[in-house]
Design an enzyme around this catalytic site. Sequence first.
Site, short mmCIF file in Angstrom:
data_model
loop_
_atom_site.label_atom_id
_atom_site.label_comp_id
_atom_site.label_asym_id
_atom_site.label_seq_id
_atom_site.Cartn_x
_atom_site.Cartn_y
_atom_site.Cartn_z
N GLU A 127 42.56 61.13 2.75
CA GLU A 127 41.61 60.32 3.54
C GLU A 127 42.20 60.11 4.93
OE1 GLU A 127 38.93 57.90 0.31
OE2 GLU A 127 40.73 56.92 0.99
N HIS A 249 32.75 50.72 8.27
CA HIS A 249 32.92 52.06 7.71
C HIS A 249 31.96 52.99 8.45
CE1 HIS A 249 33.12 55.37 4.89
NE2 HIS A 249 34.11 54.75 4.26
N ARG A 295 38.98 54.80 11.29
CA ARG A 295 37.58 54.40 11.05
C ARG A 295 36.91 53.76 12.26
NH1 ARG A 295 37.84 52.13 4.81
NH2 ARG A 295 38.15 54.22 3.98
N HIS A 356 32.31 46.83 6.28
CA HIS A 356 32.92 47.34 5.05
C HIS A 356 34.00 46.42 4.51
CE1 HIS A 356 34.17 50.35 2.19
NE2 HIS A 356 35.37 50.47 2.73
N ARG A 391 42.47 48.40 8.29
CA ARG A 391 43.01 48.80 6.99
C ARG A 391 42.98 50.32 6.82
NH1 ARG A 391 40.70 50.23 2.39
NH2 ARG A 391 38.67 49.23 2.65
#
Length: 555
Positions: A127, A249, A295, A356, A391
């Site tokens: 990811e 997100h 992100r 998110h 995060r």
Amino acid sequence: MNTETDSSVLNSDARSGWYTDVLIVGSGAAGLRAALAASENADVTLITKTTLKESNTLYAQGGIAVAMNVDDTVDLHVEDTCSAGCGLCDVGAVETMVSEGIPRVTELLDWGANFDWEGTLPRFTQEAAHSRRRIVHKGDATGRETTDVLVQRVLNTERIRVLSNAFAIDLLTNAESTQEKVQNTCYGVTAIVEDKLVRLYAKATILATGGLGRLYPCTSNPEVATGDGFAAAWRAGCEMIDMEFVQFHPTTLYLDGAPNFLISEAVRGEGGRLINIRGERFMEKYHKKGELAPRDVVSRAIQNEMFLTGFPCVYLDITHKPADFILERFPTISDTTKRYGLDINIDLIPVRPGAHFMMGGIRTNADTETNLKGLYACGEVACTGVHGANRLASNSLLECLVFGVRAGNNAAAYAASHTLQSPPSIQIPSNEEMTPGLDEDFIVAVKDAIRETLWENVGIERDGEGLEQTLDDLEEIGVEIDLCPYSPVSLQTTDVGLCETFNMLNVAWLITHAALVRMESRGGHYRADFPDQDDIDWLKRIIVTREDDPKIVDL
Ligand code: SIN
């Protein structure tokens, strides 16, 4: 085996209340894992807003990041986490999460979590912003698998009582003097259970109430995520930290008639490409890592492409991958989109960013202690500093498992060394004394007004003028329901909708206020009027409490 709801609490006299050693509020991975840990040494009551399985955890698609691959190390995972956090991570807490994450995930596998395997190792996926393939997963339904394993264990544990459809309104606290200072102590909660207002007393309380995505109109979060724990903690006197850092997100489904639904970052991790309505691939323009940029960068890029093309979404294209790979790797996404007439093997997926994850929350140390004695917090509602300003993907379930266990152990130890001596007697008001509930349509309209102003001014991009506007809007919205956004009053009501609305108002105010104070851009917080990261003046954190003006503190 326990059943999901132990309704004997409903039969208890509201005045005498319900007593337990450790009370846990919330049943995501953090709350469930805390319950299992605490139950080794204490009697536990776990309450949850709707059903035991409903939480952000259930919908987590990506997986759990863990440094278990052959080419991976704890140091590399710590480095990636801190680099995603843009300088604001608490490195000690990150080291704890990453190193203790390995036994926590191993234990989950031992308990029967049926994650995907490749030979003798879990199959690790990639990811964004991870330097290694380190995400263990079960297709795109890792949260569901994790929930199933933990729920089953909780229901099989004698010392855990579960009470579902129990909405915690406020923390019960009293001021306790020690030689040095007066400190608030928490001894449970008031809650709405089957239309009754009840008191649940506990020697130790753990808040594990999850996130707040539903403060925004576009979100990956389920309906329960209205920020209730953040608001209750702030009203009770908890220090709230990093509240300006909301993660958006990049890819939530944007399809007529379809509900809010996440399209996992793993789709981009496995080669998914973002294109705009003109068919142009655009991420290379914004970041050298393209689709796998952080992100916040991808979300802002998508927002900009939507603006440039005047179109309300962009598209994610995974059609170049073999159909059997897509079906095996992304069954939940395939099934869900199919229900709305979209076949991701051949169709582009319309997506846009949505709220998110909240990086900030109740300030806790790595032992999950808050500034209230007897109160612990873990999971998304807590802020140990492991995420800093942003995060890293798939670190949230890891956080829940690690700090859930820590909270459970520490709360049980606290409960063992404290007695619950005659808590102050609080009168449960009679029906006539209760705040009357509000009409359901009116509540929907008020919640929508809060969401609208947050999306407009406290979303992916903010500026001073917009933030001030939202503070004004929130005050006006408050007048409509006769409640002030920054007033920590306790509601005496059995109307869950009213409580949620007040919680959303409080938390919206906290986020906006903190965002106004931070005059720079970092991680999830982007100020168009201060677009640069300012490491000279802003390697600092902001704490908001009910008493004082925001405090800016050094790392
Ligand atoms: C995702 O699957 O994209 C979400 C995972 C996460 O937020 O960590």
